[in-house]
Design an enzyme around this catalytic site. Structure first.
Site, mmCIF file in Angstrom:
data_model
loop_
_atom_site.group_PDB
_atom_site.id
_atom_site.type_symbol
_atom_site.label_atom_id
_atom_site.label_comp_id
_atom_site.label_asym_id
_atom_site.label_seq_id
_atom_site.Cartn_x
_atom_site.Cartn_y
_atom_site.Cartn_z
ATOM 1 N N THR A 17 1.014 -1.147 0.079
ATOM 2 C CA THR A 17 0.047 0.000 0.180
ATOM 3 C C THR A 17 0.890 1.024 0.098
ATOM 4 O OG1 THR A 17 -1.662 -1.095 1.085
ATOM 5 C CG2 THR A 17 -1.788 0.894 1.415
ATOM 6 N N HIS A 65 -2.902 14.649 5.290
ATOM 7 C CA HIS A 65 -4.003 15.085 5.362
ATOM 8 C C HIS A 65 -4.257 16.121 6.660
ATOM 9 C CE1 HIS A 65 -6.233 12.993 2.337
ATOM 10 N NE2 HIS A 65 -5.421 11.876 2.895
ATOM 11 N N VAL A 111 6.341 -14.431 7.066
ATOM 12 C CA VAL A 111 6.220 -15.272 8.361
ATOM 13 C C VAL A 111 4.963 -16.056 8.150
ATOM 14 C CG1 VAL A 111 5.373 -14.673 10.788
ATOM 15 C CG2 VAL A 111 6.886 -13.224 9.684
ATOM 16 N N LYS A 140 -12.912 9.882 -0.134
ATOM 17 C CA LYS A 140 -12.785 11.243 -0.245
ATOM 18 C C LYS A 140 -12.913 11.767 -1.593
ATOM 19 C CE LYS A 140 -9.553 11.437 3.738
ATOM 20 N NZ LYS A 140 -9.122 10.192 3.880
ATOM 21 N N ARG A 182 -5.788 -0.416 -0.589
ATOM 22 C CA ARG A 182 -6.091 0.010 0.874
ATOM 23 C C ARG A 182 -6.299 -1.268 1.645
ATOM 24 N NH1 ARG A 182 -9.358 2.920 -2.776
ATOM 25 N NH2 ARG A 182 -9.006 5.107 -2.999
ATOM 26 N N ILE A 185 -4.884 0.037 8.840
ATOM 27 C CA ILE A 185 -4.329 1.365 8.741
ATOM 28 C C ILE A 185 -4.762 2.095 7.414
ATOM 29 C CG2 ILE A 185 -2.416 2.966 9.022
ATOM 30 C CD1 ILE A 185 -3.124 1.265 11.649
ATOM 31 N N SER A 188 -6.608 5.339 4.926
ATOM 32 C CA SER A 188 -6.362 6.420 5.155
ATOM 33 C C SER A 188 -7.064 7.174 6.289
ATOM 34 C CB SER A 188 -7.278 7.157 3.576
ATOM 35 O OG SER A 188 -6.980 8.750 3.700
ATOM 36 N N CYS A 237 10.163 8.609 -20.415
ATOM 37 C CA CYS A 237 10.512 7.495 -21.279
ATOM 38 C C CYS A 237 10.186 6.343 -20.470
ATOM 39 C CB CYS A 237 11.753 7.683 -21.854
ATOM 40 S SG CYS A 237 13.079 6.691 -20.900
#
Lengths: 432, 489
Positions: free
Chosen positions: B41, B50, B174, B250, B311, B335, B337, B437
Site C-alpha cells: 500500500t 491530510h 512469516v 474522499k 487500501r 491502517i 487513509s 520514457c
C-alpha cells in the site's frame, strides 16, 4: 569549469547530427559535436538490418555501415566531438552546459546551435494499457538494444502491439533468434510502418498481423503471462465480446515515436503539434541561430531522409553565420503555413517572404489514408494557388514537395498558405 | 538471539514504528515478505498528508491524523524526505455543499486543526489555483495539508532505523507463530526468529498474522484505487484538490506529487483478491471523468503511467491499534487513509504500549535522529556540480535522461542501509525510470550498475520480485538448444 568555443555546436551524433556537422565543417567553419552515448552513430548502430542508404548512396547498407560512412567523414575532416556527455541546459542566450565524468561541467559558447537529439518511443503509460505492471514489457527499440547490442533475449514468446517499423523489424529479428512471435496487433485498420517491412518482416515469416485490434489488458503480476486483445470500432472503441487471450512472456510496444525536445523548450523555442520545434523554411526555430533537423524536428520514414534534411540544416547554418550572425536583426516578414484537411502536421511552419523565389521543401503526413487525391495550397482568402495530383496518401509515408512559390504565382502580399488533401473532383469508375 | 521487538511488515507503518523504537536501547528486527520494503500500500497511494478534518469525530483515525500531521515538520527535517505543506482545497461545485464544508471547518477548528479557512470568493480561489474549474462555488482551504513521497519517506525511515541498530530482513515471509513462555517464535522460510514482543503491521495481511496467535476479531478487505500519472512538464498545480467527500471515500483527487508531476485518482473498488493491483479500462475512465469535474483541462496526452494500489480496509472502518489479550502481541492493523498522515502518532502509541508491557525503554545513547541528506544532482549549483564531478566522476555520468539522474545517486541508493537490490528499488529510491520514457533508455544501464555493485549476473537482475526477470537467455542460446534437439533446419 571547462569551456569550449565553436561557430556551431551540434547536439547529437546520430544520422542527423553527423551529416549536419560535416556540412558545416566543409564550409570551413568551426564545429563541435556533443553526444550522450559512448560512440558516434546514434540509434542506427542498433539497426543491424539492411535497407539503409538506397537514396543517399544508391546501395543497400545496414544501419552501422550507414553510420560508419559519416563517422569516417567526421574523422577525416577532424571534426571535434565529445562523447558520453549530456547537455543539461541551453540558456536563452545560447550558452550550453553539459556534463561528463572526465571533464566535469562543460560550458560551450557557439554562434549557432543545431538540435539533432532524435526521438524516443511511446511507452505503455502514454497509451494507458490497463492491467498489471510486470516485467517483460519493452518498447521495440529497447528490445532491439538488448538483442543487437547487449546480446540478450528479453523473452521467448512475444506479442507486438503496434505495427511501427521497429516493431515489424524486431518480429523478424526475434524469429531468427528462435523466438515465437504470436501476433503483431495494430489498432488501426492498416499497418503503421512501411509496406516493405510488412512484406519482408511479417508476411515472409508467416507472422500473423491482426489489424483493428488492440491490447486491452496485461496479465501476470511479476512477469507478463499474456495479454487480452479486443477488436475496435472505427472510432477505436472496444467492441464488447471480441476479447481474447494470447499467452506470451513478452510484450513489445511499437506505437509511435515522439521527438525529444526537452532542451528545445528550455532554450525558449516553441513546439508545434507534432512535438517538434516550430521552424521556418531554413529549419531555424523560433530562437534565432538555433536550428533543428532529423527526428527531433519530425519523425522520418528513412534515415536517408534524415540525412538530406540535416545537410540542408547544415547549409542554412553556414549561411546564417556568414550572412546574418552579429548583424542587426532584420525583421523577417513571414508567410504562415497551416495544416488543412487531412494534414496531420507539416513543416516548415512558416516561409520567409525573402525566400519566396527559391525552392522550398514542404514535408507533411496525412491523418488518414486516401486514394486519388489532390494536394492543394490555398491562401488566406481561400484562393487555390497550387494543385498536384497524387495516387494515394497514407500516414506511414511522409510526403515531400518541392515548390518555388514565386514560380507558382505567389505574391509577397500573401499572409498564409493552407495545405490540404482533398478527393479528386472527377467521378471516375475505378479500373482494375 | 531473542529480540525485544519483532515488527512484521515493512510498509510505512512498520518502518515508522521501527525508527521510533530505535530511540530506545532494545533489540529490534523487522521482517518483510516482499523483496523490498515499501512494496504494498505504501508504494501506491496518493501521498497526501491530510489536515484531519475529514474523518468522523468518534474515530481514532481522526485523532491520530490530526496529531500525525503536526509531527511531519520535524520528521521531514530529520529524515530529509520530500515533503511540502502546499495546502488542500475541498471543492464545492454546488451551493448546497457549502454547509458541509462549514461543518467540517467548525469541527476541525474545535479539534485543534490550524489553518482551516472557507473561501467563497471565486476570484481569490482561481488566483490560488488557476487550473480549477470555473464551476467552483467555494473551497475549504486547509493550509496544513501537504504532499509527501510515501515510499521515499519509508526508505528514509528504514535507513535511519537501520543506522540506529534495527535489523531489516527482506524476503522473509512469516508462515507461523508459536507463543510459549512469553516468547514468540516466528517461522520464516529462512529460519526462526524469536522475540518477547511482536508488532503486527502486516497491512492487507494483518488479519492473517493476527490469526496465527489465535486472535480472530477483525477482517481486512482490499479496496482498490487506480491512478493516472502525468509528465512533470504537463501541468503545474498549487493545491491538492478534493471534491466534496461522500461517505465512501474522499473522492477522486487532482494532485501534485512531491516531485512536481500531476496525478488523478483514486477510485474506490471493493475487491476480494489481496494481490489484484490491476488497473481497468472502466476504472481509468472513471478517474479521468471524476478528475475533469475539478480540472477540465487535464493534460491527457501527457500521461506516463497508470497504476493501482490496495487500501487495507478493516471491517471496523477505523484503525485497530491494540495491546491484545496475547501478552506482548500488538496489532497495528486496518491502517486505511489517513494512515500515511498518522504513522508518527501511531508509532508513539505503540511505544506507550510497549512501556505498559514492561519493556525496559532505556534511551539508546547512540541514537541519531538525523539521516544524511541524499545529495541530488538537480539541487547543485553549476560550481558545486563541477567540484562534485572532479572529486567523484560518477556524478558526471548521467544514467536517466528524463529525470537527470547520475550514476552516483544510483550507487548511493544501492549502498544505503536497506538499499536497493532490484530495478524498481533503484527507481523508487532515486527516480531513474520515473520520467516520460519510463526507463526506455536507462534500464539496461541501471541493470548493469546493479549487476556490478551487487555482484549478480546481468541476466539475473529483476524488476521487483524474484519472478520478475527481464531477460531469458543470451542470444543464440535458443537456436543452439533447438539445433541440438534437431528442430532447426
Amino acid at each position: 569549469m571547462k569551456s569550449y568555443k565553436a561557430d556551431v555546436l551540434v547536439i547529437g551524433a546520430g544520422a542527423a547530427g553527423l551529416a549536419a556537422a560535416i556540412e558545416v565543417k566543409k564550409a570551413g567553419l568551426k564545429v563541435l559535436i556533443i553526444e550522450r552515448d559512448k560512440e558516434l552513430g546514434g540509434i542506427t548502430l542498433q539497426c543491424i538490418h539492411n535497407g539503409f542508404g538506397l537514396k543517399e548512396f544508391e546501395e543497400e547498407l545496414t544501419g552501422p555501415e550507414y553510420a560508419q560512412r559519416f563517422i569516417n567523414q567526421v574523422l577525416d575532416l577532424k571534426i571535434p566531438y565529445i562523447l558520453d556527455t549530456m547537455v543539461i541546459e541551453i540558456t536563452r542566450d545560447k550558452k550550453i552546459y553539459a556534463v561528463n565524468n572526465k571533464e566535469g561541467l562543460i560550458e560551450v559558447s557557439a554562434k549557432a546551435i543545431i538540435l539533432a537529439m532524435g526521438c524516443r518511443e511511446k511507452t505503455r503509460g502514454a497509451i494507458n494499457i490497463p492491467g498489471f505492471r510486470p516485467a517483460g514489457i519493452y518498447t521495440a527499440g529497447q528490445a532491439q538494444r538488448f538483442v543487437n547490442i547487449e546480446g540478450y533475449l528479453p523473452g521467448n514468446t512475444y506479442v507486438i502491439l503496434g505495427s511501427g517499423d521497429i516493431g515489424m523489424i524486431m518480429a523478424r529479428r526475434l524469429t531468427w533468434e528462435g523466438c515465437t512471435v504470436k501476433a503483431v496487433v495494430e489498432i488501426q485498420p492498416y499497418v503503421s510502418g512501411l509496406l516493405r517491412n510488412q512484406v519482408q518482416c511479417l508476411e515472409d515469416y508467416d507472422i500473423p498481423l491482426i489489424t483493428s485490434y488492440t491490447v486491452t489488458k496485461i496479465h501476470g503480476r511479476d512477469r507478463i503471462q499474456g495479454v487480452s486483445i479486443a477488436k475496435v470500432s472505427k472510432d477505436y472503441d472496444r467492441i464488447i465480446g471480441s476479447e481474447r487471450f494470447i499467452e506470451c512472456d513478452t510484450l513489445l510496444l511499437s506505437v509511435g515515436l515522439i521527438p525529444e525536445n526537452e532542451l528545445t523548450l528550455q532554450a525558449g523555442a516553441t513546439l508545434s503539434n507534432n512535438g517538434g520545434p516550430l521552424v521556418d523554411n531554413n529549419l531555424e526555430t523560433t530562437i534565432e541561430g538555433i536550428f533543428a533537423c532529423g527526428n527531433v524536428l519530425q519523425v522520418h520514414d528513412l534515415v536517408d531522409m534524415v540525412t538530406s534534411e540535416a545537410k540542408r540544416a547544415g547549409k542554412n547554418v553556414v549561411d546564417y553565420i556568414q550572412n546574418r550572425y552579429d548583424k542587426p536583426i532584420k525583421k523577417e516578414e513571414k508567410i504562415k503555413c497551416v495544416a488543412g484537411e487531412n494534414i496531420n502536421y507539416l513543416k516548415p511552419n512558416n516561409v520567409n517572404k525573402s525566400d519566396i523565389d527559391s525552392k522550398i521543401i514542404f514535408n507533411f503526413r496525412v491523418t488518414y489514408p486516401d486514394r486519388r487525391v489532390i494536394i492543394q495550397f490555398r491562401d488566406e482568402n481561400n484562393k487555390v494557388i497550387f494543385k498536384r495530383k497524387k495516387v494515394y496518401v497514407i500516414p506511414s509515408e511522409m510526403v515531400e514537395l518541392e515548390v518555388n512559390l514565386k514560380e507558382i504565382g505567389v505574391e509577397t502580399t500573401i499572409k498564409e498558405i493552407r495545405i490540404e488533401i482533398i478527393p479528386r473532383p472527377e467521378v471516375l469508375i475505378e479500373e482494375d | 538471539m531473542i529480540y525485544d521487538v519483532l515488527i512484521i511488515g515493512g510498509g510505512v507503518t512498520g518502518c515508522c514504528i521501527a525508527r521510533t523504537l530505535s530511540k530506545y536501547d532494545i533489540k529490534i528486527a523487522l521482517l518483510e515478505k516482499e523483496a523490498d520494503i515499501a512494496s504494498g500500500t505504501t508504494k501506491a497511494n496518493s501521498g497526501v498528508v491530510h489536515a484531519g478534518y475529514a474523518s468522523q469525530r468518534e474515530y481514532l483515525k481522526r485523532d491520530m491524523c490530526i496529531k500525525g500531521n503536526k509531527m511531519y515538520t520535524q520528521a521531514a527535517e530529520e529524515l530529509k524526505f520530500p515533503f511540502q505543506r502546499i495546502g488542500s482545497f475541498v471543492v464545492a461545485l454546488e451551493d448546497n455543499q457549502i454547509k458541509d464544508l462549514e461543518e467540517e471547518r467548525n469541527n476541525g477548528i474545535q479539534d485543534g486543526i490550524l489553518g482551516l479557512e472557507l473561501i467563497l470568493d471565486k476570484t481569490k480561489i482561481k488566483h490560488m489555483e488557476p487550473n480549477l474549474t470555473d464551476d467552483v462555488v467555494g473551497v475549504l482551504h486547509a493550509s496544513s495539508a501537504g504532499i509527501v513521497s510515501p515510499y521515499e519517506m519509508t526508505f528514509a525511515l528504514a535507513e535511519n532505523a537501520a543506522m540506529n541498530g534495527v535489523n531489516f530482513f527482506r524476503n522473509h515471509k512469516v508462515n507461523r507463530i508459536r507463543h510459549q513462555d512469553y516468547i514468540f517464535e516466528l517461522k520464516t522460510q529462512q529460519g526462526v526468529f524469536k522475540a518477547r514482543n511482536v508488532i503486527n503491521a502486516a497491512g492487507l495481511f494483518a488479519s492473517k498474522i493476527s490469526k496465527m496467535v489465535g486472535l480472530d476479531y477483525f477482517d481486512i478487505m482490499p479496496r482498490k484505487g487506480e491512478y493516472i500519472l502525468f509528465d512533470r512538464n504537463a501541468m503545474h498545480l498549487n493545491k491538492i484538490l478534493f471534491p466534496t467527500a461522500t461517505k465512501v471515500s474522499k473522492g477522486i483527487l487532482v494532485c501534485p506529487t512531491a516531485h512536481g508531476n500531476t496525478f488523478v485518482g483514486p477510485n474506490a473498488q471493493n475487491i476480494s483478491d489481496k494481490k489484484d493491483t490491476t488497473t481497468t479500462e472502466a476504472g481509468l475512465k472513471e478517474i479521468l471523468e471524476g478528475a475533469r469535474k475539478l480540472v477540465p483541462n487535464l493534460p491527457n496526452r501527457a500521461s506516463i503511467r497508470n497504476f493501482a494500489g490496495l487500501r487495507a480496509i478493516p471491517n471496523t472502518y477505523d484503525f485497530i491499534i491494540d495491546n491484545t489479550d496475547v501478552y506482548g502481541f500488538i496489532n497495528v492493523a486496518g491502517i486505511l487513509s489517513p494512515g500515511l498522515t498518522s504513522c508518527y502518532a501511531i508509532a508513539e502509541r505503540v511505544t506507550e504500549y510497549l512501556e505498559l508491557l514492561g519493556v525496559n525503554m532505556k534511551p539508546n545513547e547512540k541514537y541519531n535522529p538525523n539521516r544524511p541528506k541524499p545529495e541530488r544532482f538537480k539541487n547543485f549549483s553549476k560550481e558545486e556540480l563541477d567540484q562534485k564531478i572532479r572529486k567523484d566522476p560518477t556524478w558526471g555520468r548521467i544514467i536517466c535522461r528524463c529525470e537527470t539522474i547520475p550514476e552516483k545517486e544510483i550507487l548511493d541508493a544501492i549502498h544505503a542501509p536497506v538499499g536497493a537490490i532490484n530495478v524498481d528499488g533503484v527507481k523508487f529510491r532515486c527516480r531513474p525510470g520515473m520520467g516520460r520514457c519510463q526507463g526506455g533508455f536507462c534500464r539496461p544501464r541501471v541493470m548493469e550498475i546493479l549487476s556490478r555493485e551487487l555482484n549478480i549476473p546481468y541476466q539475473d537482475i529483476t524488476k521487483k520480485s524474484e519472478d520478475s526477470y527481464f531477460l531469458v537467455s543470451k542470444t543464440k542460446d535458443e537456436l543452439l538448444k533447438k539445433s541440438e534437439s534437431g528442430e532447426a533446419e
